[in-house]
Design an enzyme around this catalytic site. Structure first.
Site, mmCIF file in Angstrom:
data_model
loop_
_atom_site.group_PDB
_atom_site.id
_atom_site.type_symbol
_atom_site.label_atom_id
_atom_site.label_comp_id
_atom_site.label_asym_id
_atom_site.label_seq_id
_atom_site.Cartn_x
_atom_site.Cartn_y
_atom_site.Cartn_z
ATOM 1 N N GLU A 110 0.861 -1.181 0.000
ATOM 2 C CA GLU A 110 0.000 0.000 0.000
ATOM 3 C C GLU A 110 0.897 1.230 0.000
ATOM 4 O OE1 GLU A 110 -0.834 -2.057 2.927
ATOM 5 O OE2 GLU A 110 -2.589 -3.061 2.058
ATOM 6 N N TYR A 122 7.378 2.619 -8.251
ATOM 7 C CA TYR A 122 6.755 1.305 -8.429
ATOM 8 C C TYR A 122 6.278 1.114 -9.878
ATOM 9 C CZ TYR A 122 6.973 0.853 -3.359
ATOM 10 O OH TYR A 122 7.413 0.780 -2.064
HETATM 11 C C1 LIG Z 1 10.480 5.750 -3.095
HETATM 12 C C2 LIG Z 1 11.991 5.689 -2.801
HETATM 13 C C3 LIG Z 1 12.265 4.422 -1.974
HETATM 14 C C4 LIG Z 1 12.753 5.606 -4.138
HETATM 15 O O1 LIG Z 1 14.141 5.525 -3.815
HETATM 16 P P1 LIG Z 1 15.325 5.882 -4.864
HETATM 17 O O2 LIG Z 1 16.579 5.319 -4.245
HETATM 18 O O3 LIG Z 1 15.286 7.307 -5.222
HETATM 19 O O4 LIG Z 1 14.874 5.029 -6.137
HETATM 20 P P2 LIG Z 1 15.717 4.670 -7.442
HETATM 21 O O5 LIG Z 1 16.853 5.618 -7.583
HETATM 22 O O6 LIG Z 1 16.014 3.215 -7.470
HETATM 23 O O7 LIG Z 1 14.623 4.933 -8.572
HETATM 24 C C5 LIG Z 1 14.390 6.225 -9.036
HETATM 25 C C6 LIG Z 1 12.993 6.285 -9.636
HETATM 26 O O8 LIG Z 1 12.012 6.421 -8.588
HETATM 27 C C7 LIG Z 1 11.086 7.480 -8.938
HETATM 28 N N1 LIG Z 1 11.389 8.654 -8.103
HETATM 29 C C8 LIG Z 1 12.274 8.684 -7.067
HETATM 30 N N2 LIG Z 1 12.268 9.921 -6.506
HETATM 31 C C9 LIG Z 1 11.393 10.668 -7.198
HETATM 32 C C10 LIG Z 1 10.954 12.006 -7.079
HETATM 33 N N3 LIG Z 1 11.443 12.836 -6.140
HETATM 34 N N4 LIG Z 1 10.020 12.458 -7.946
HETATM 35 C C11 LIG Z 1 9.502 11.655 -8.894
HETATM 36 N N5 LIG Z 1 9.882 10.349 -9.057
HETATM 37 C C12 LIG Z 1 10.821 9.857 -8.221
HETATM 38 C C13 LIG Z 1 11.350 7.762 -10.412
HETATM 39 O O9 LIG Z 1 10.623 6.807 -11.166
HETATM 40 C C14 LIG Z 1 12.839 7.504 -10.506
HETATM 41 O O10 LIG Z 1 13.248 7.215 -11.818
HETATM 42 P P3 LIG Z 1 13.920 8.403 -12.702
HETATM 43 O O11 LIG Z 1 15.012 8.972 -11.834
HETATM 44 O O12 LIG Z 1 14.395 7.686 -13.916
HETATM 45 O O13 LIG Z 1 12.805 9.370 -12.930
HETATM 46 C C15 LIG Z 1 12.488 6.963 -2.066
HETATM 47 O O14 LIG Z 1 11.977 8.102 -2.745
HETATM 48 C C16 LIG Z 1 12.086 7.050 -0.592
HETATM 49 O O15 LIG Z 1 12.750 6.502 0.277
HETATM 50 N N6 LIG Z 1 10.995 7.785 -0.299
HETATM 51 C C17 LIG Z 1 10.588 8.040 1.097
HETATM 52 C C18 LIG Z 1 10.024 6.808 1.740
HETATM 53 C C19 LIG Z 1 8.863 6.240 0.945
HETATM 54 O O16 LIG Z 1 7.957 6.948 0.537
HETATM 55 N N7 LIG Z 1 8.879 4.907 0.761
HETATM 56 C C20 LIG Z 1 7.872 4.177 0.013
HETATM 57 C C21 LIG Z 1 6.765 3.800 0.909
HETATM 58 S S1 LIG Z 1 5.544 2.805 0.041
#
Ligand SMILES: CC(C)(COP(=O)(O)OP(=O)(O)OC[C@H]1O[C@@H](n2cnc3c(N)ncnc32)[C@H](O)[C@@H]1OP(=O)(O)O)[C@@H](O)C(=O)NCCC(=O)NCCS
Length: 158
Positions: A110, A122
């Site tokens: 979720e 995702y």
């Molecule tokens: C969601 C999360 C885990 C992604 O982590 P990450 O290490 O940045 O992910 P990755 O580098 O492997 O992937 C990047 C992709 O994620 C998405 N993304 C990550 N940050 C983003 C942002 N600020 N805005 C839009 N898309 C974003 C995009 O699809 C991006 O791909 P792109 O750079 O080619 O556009 C991170 O943003 C996070 O920890 N968020 C806070 C906690 C959270 O919300 N967890 C999920 C709970 S369900």
């Protein structure tokens, strides 16, 4: 992060609690209490915690539950200073690999409907929206988007 940075994904353990709590409060507006995180960092028949270390420093975690053949992602975050560099993608693929070894077939989760970074993440990895839980989040009454994805396609992204 340099090209030579050493990335390791390993099973989470209770000793990771302090580092996980530090990340949790930076990553979420409604962080889990330490006692709940400690429970998830204690692997058992249900729990599959993974942590990601970059050059020996904990920079991400994914906490999963093994429910029949579904790997349910309960909690997942990467260090805000190291986001959009593929770390969450690495953690997700490792979760798929470990989950497959344990007989899991599908991710479920979720996510807040306002959490654009996570929704984008995702969707980029092949998850589809399968439903909505109205008012799921007690802090602000926000809806949860339910998402799912077979493990196979995530493994194939390596
Ligand atoms: C969601 C999360 C885990 C992604 O982590 P990450 O290490 O940045 O992910 P990755 O580098 O492997 O992937 C990047 C992709 O994620 C998405 N993304 C990550 N940050 C983003 C942002 N600020 N805005 C839009 N898309 C974003 C995009 O699809 C991006 O791909 P792109 O750079 O080619 O556009 C991170 O943003 C996070 O920890 N968020 C806070 C906690 C959270 O919300 N967890 C999920 C709970 S369900």
């Amino acid at each position: 992060m340099t090209d030579s940075a050493l990335i390791e994904v390993r099973a989470g353990r209770p000793e990771d609690l302090q580092a996980v709590v530090k990340l949790e409060v930076r990553c979420f507006t409604d962080p889990w209490p330490p006692a709940a995180l400690l429970g998830e960092l204690t692997p058992d028949m249900l729990r599959m915690p993974l942590v990601l270390e970059l050059d020996g420093v904990l920079r991400g975690y994914l906490m999963g539950w093994l429910v029949v053949d579904q790997l349910h992602i309960l909690n997942f975050a990467t260090d805000p200073d190291f986001q959009r560099r593929g770390l969450a993608g690495t953690l997700l693929r490792e979760a798929a690999r470990h989950g497959k070894e344990l007989g899991m077939e599908e991710f479920t989760l979720e996510v807040r409907q306002s959490n654009t970074p996570a929704l984008n993440f995702y969707k980029k990895h092949g998850f589809r929206e399968t439903g909505v839980r109205p008012g799921y989040y007690v802090d602000n009454g926000e809806d949860a988007i339910i998402m799912a994805c077979p493990l196979g396609p995530v493994l194939a992204q390596e």
